[in-house]
Design an enzyme around this catalytic site. Structure first.
Site, PDB file in Angstrom:
ATOM      1  N   TYR A 235       0.842  -1.187   0.000  1.00  0.00           N
ATOM      2  CA  TYR A 235       0.000   0.000   0.000  1.00  0.00           C
ATOM      3  C   TYR A 235       0.884   1.247   0.000  1.00  0.00           C
ATOM      4  O   TYR A 235       1.622   1.504   0.954  1.00  0.00           O
ATOM      5  CB  TYR A 235      -0.923   0.025   1.217  1.00  0.00           C
ATOM      6  CG  TYR A 235      -1.972  -1.069   1.236  1.00  0.00           C
ATOM      7  CD1 TYR A 235      -2.259  -1.832   0.098  1.00  0.00           C
ATOM      8  CD2 TYR A 235      -2.698  -1.347   2.399  1.00  0.00           C
ATOM      9  CE1 TYR A 235      -3.218  -2.826   0.117  1.00  0.00           C
ATOM     10  CE2 TYR A 235      -3.667  -2.339   2.419  1.00  0.00           C
ATOM     11  CZ  TYR A 235      -3.920  -3.085   1.281  1.00  0.00           C
ATOM     12  OH  TYR A 235      -4.874  -4.070   1.310  1.00  0.00           O
TER      13      TYR A 235
ATOM     14  N   SER B 171     -13.210  -4.456  -0.111  1.00  0.00           N
ATOM     15  CA  SER B 171     -14.040  -3.775  -1.129  1.00  0.00           C
ATOM     16  C   SER B 171     -15.532  -4.014  -0.888  1.00  0.00           C
ATOM     17  O   SER B 171     -16.252  -4.491  -1.775  1.00  0.00           O
ATOM     18  CB  SER B 171     -13.644  -4.223  -2.535  1.00  0.00           C
ATOM     19  OG  SER B 171     -12.435  -3.636  -2.939  1.00  0.00           O
ATOM     20  N   PRO B 172     -16.035  -3.675   0.301  1.00  0.00           N
ATOM     21  CA  PRO B 172     -17.441  -3.944   0.623  1.00  0.00           C
ATOM     22  C   PRO B 172     -18.440  -3.056  -0.115  1.00  0.00           C
ATOM     23  O   PRO B 172     -19.654  -3.251   0.038  1.00  0.00           O
ATOM     24  CB  PRO B 172     -17.500  -3.684   2.130  1.00  0.00           C
ATOM     25  CG  PRO B 172     -16.415  -2.683   2.380  1.00  0.00           C
ATOM     26  CD  PRO B 172     -15.314  -3.070   1.446  1.00  0.00           C
TER      27      PRO B 172
ATOM     28  N   GLY C  69     -17.872  -6.210  -8.852  1.00  0.00           N
ATOM     29  CA  GLY C  69     -16.854  -6.809  -9.710  1.00  0.00           C
ATOM     30  C   GLY C  69     -15.458  -6.502  -9.209  1.00  0.00           C
ATOM     31  O   GLY C  69     -15.245  -6.170  -8.034  1.00  0.00           O
TER      32      GLY C  69
ATOM     33  N   VAL D 261     -18.298   1.730  -7.370  1.00  0.00           N
ATOM     34  CA  VAL D 261     -19.116   1.632  -6.163  1.00  0.00           C
ATOM     35  C   VAL D 261     -20.585   1.533  -6.552  1.00  0.00           C
ATOM     36  O   VAL D 261     -21.054   2.266  -7.420  1.00  0.00           O
ATOM     37  CB  VAL D 261     -18.877   2.856  -5.261  1.00  0.00           C
ATOM     38  CG1 VAL D 261     -19.812   2.863  -4.067  1.00  0.00           C
ATOM     39  CG2 VAL D 261     -17.419   2.897  -4.801  1.00  0.00           C
ATOM     40  N   PHE D 262     -21.320   0.634  -5.903  1.00  0.00           N
ATOM     41  CA  PHE D 262     -22.737   0.449  -6.243  1.00  0.00           C
ATOM     42  C   PHE D 262     -23.660   1.366  -5.462  1.00  0.00           C
ATOM     43  O   PHE D 262     -24.755   1.695  -5.918  1.00  0.00           O
ATOM     44  CB  PHE D 262     -23.161  -1.010  -6.037  1.00  0.00           C
ATOM     45  CG  PHE D 262     -23.010  -1.520  -4.636  1.00  0.00           C
ATOM     46  CD1 PHE D 262     -23.991  -1.311  -3.683  1.00  0.00           C
ATOM     47  CD2 PHE D 262     -21.862  -2.222  -4.259  1.00  0.00           C
ATOM     48  CE1 PHE D 262     -23.840  -1.772  -2.377  1.00  0.00           C
ATOM     49  CE2 PHE D 262     -21.707  -2.685  -2.960  1.00  0.00           C
ATOM     50  CZ  PHE D 262     -22.690  -2.464  -2.020  1.00  0.00           C
TER      51      PHE D 262
END
Length: 308
Positions: free
Chosen positions: A52, A217-218, A222, A227-228
């Site tokens: 990171y 990645s909550p 995909g 972001v949804f």
């Protein structure tokens, strides 16, 4: 904030983890504020990796806090190694693991890691060599517990049979809009794409073997496809359901997205990635929301999944 004693350890951990992948975008003063905000919310678990920011995130984290022993004792710190980012390959050799941990400890200004994860599977892994590295790290007190990230059950079995230590964590990608570890079990025998077992029943395997799952990645759909939450163009039904439940529980849609994961009986920990204290608070609100079975399934179906 919900806390769980992690199986195979003496660690009592928050089910929300502050992920530090992007903190190198912040000045040191803001990093310090973000970490203190996390602690004020009850978060005691902090996730790192040596790649990171090419290690910069670990260094900035400790510098921003002026890390000392009193502060360190209040934290569960986890980091990951095994990816040779510069040369583009994975490396589970003994020398690489040992040198990686020394670098991690130096950057974090600490004598030990609570948990070390092997970041992604190395097809050239020699389990006995990993075992030697883990034994040295445990004996020296540099690492207390060990785990993996993005590993399937047989990869874990292959490694575990050589180890003296129990693997206690597997960090995998999971969100309402990215559910392969759940899908095939729901659609078994249906002969549709959702029925394909892409993860070798890793969810059930980890539950059977008392391995804590951590969801990275909550909020992604995909493999980094966006972001949804709030994306009403691609996910209109899901966002409508998120908004409905957010209004019911008096929280944000982010909290409901987190609650969908924390509601699962596997006691899955959620790894955040935000660099904003306000958004971290919204996520943390999902730590203990008691979604009903009907609500959990409604979200799953609203994301486009079939429940036969």
């Amino acid at each position: 904030m919900k806390y769980t004693k992690m199986p195979g350890t003496d660690l009592t951990a928050s089910n929300i983890i502050m992920g530090n992948m992007r903190i190198d975008a912040l000045p040191a003063t803001e990093i310090g504020k973000l970490v203190r905000s996390a602690q004020d919310l009850g978060i005691n678990f902090f996730d790192h990796a040596d790649i990171y920011g090419n290690g910069e995130c670990e260094a900035l984290f400790s510098q921003a806090l002026s890390m000392n022993s009193s502060m360190r004792e209040k934290m569960i710190i986890q980091s990951k190694c095994g990816i040779n980012k510069n040369d583009g390959y994975y490396d589970f050799s003994k020398d690489h693991i040992l040198s990686s941990v020394d670098g991690i400890l130096s950057r974090l200004n600490t004598d030990y890691l609570d948990i070390l994860l092997l970041h992604r599977p190395d097809p050239l892994m020699e389990p006995d060599e990993v075992s030697q590295a883990f034994d040295e790290l445990e004996k020296s007190g540099k690492v207390r517990y060990f785990g993996v990230s993005n590993h399937n059950p047989m990869q874990i079995e292959l490694l575990q049979q050589a180890l003296s230590q129990k693997l206690v964590v597997n960090q995998v990608q999971l969100s309402i809009a990215h559910t392969p570890i759940i899908d095939s079990g729901v659609a078994l025998n249906m002969g549709v794409d959702q029925s394909i077992n892409r993860d070798n029943s890793v969810l059930e395997y980890c539950r059977l073997h008392d391995i804590t799952l951590q969801a990275w990645s909550p909020f992604q759909t995909g493999f980094f496809e966006g972001v949804f939450v709030g994306d009403t163009e691609r996910f209109p039904e899901l966002n409508a359901e998120l908004d409905r439940l957010a209004a019911k529980y008096g929280v944000s849609p982010d909290a409901i997205a987190v609650a969908w994961i924390t509601r699962h009986p596997a006691d899955i920990q959620v790894v955040t990635g935000t660099t904003k204290a306000r958004r971290l608070q919204k996520m943390s609100d999902g730590s203990e929301i008691p979604l009903t079975r009907a609500e959990w399934y409604a979200l799953y179906k609203a994301a486009g999944n079939m429940v036969p």
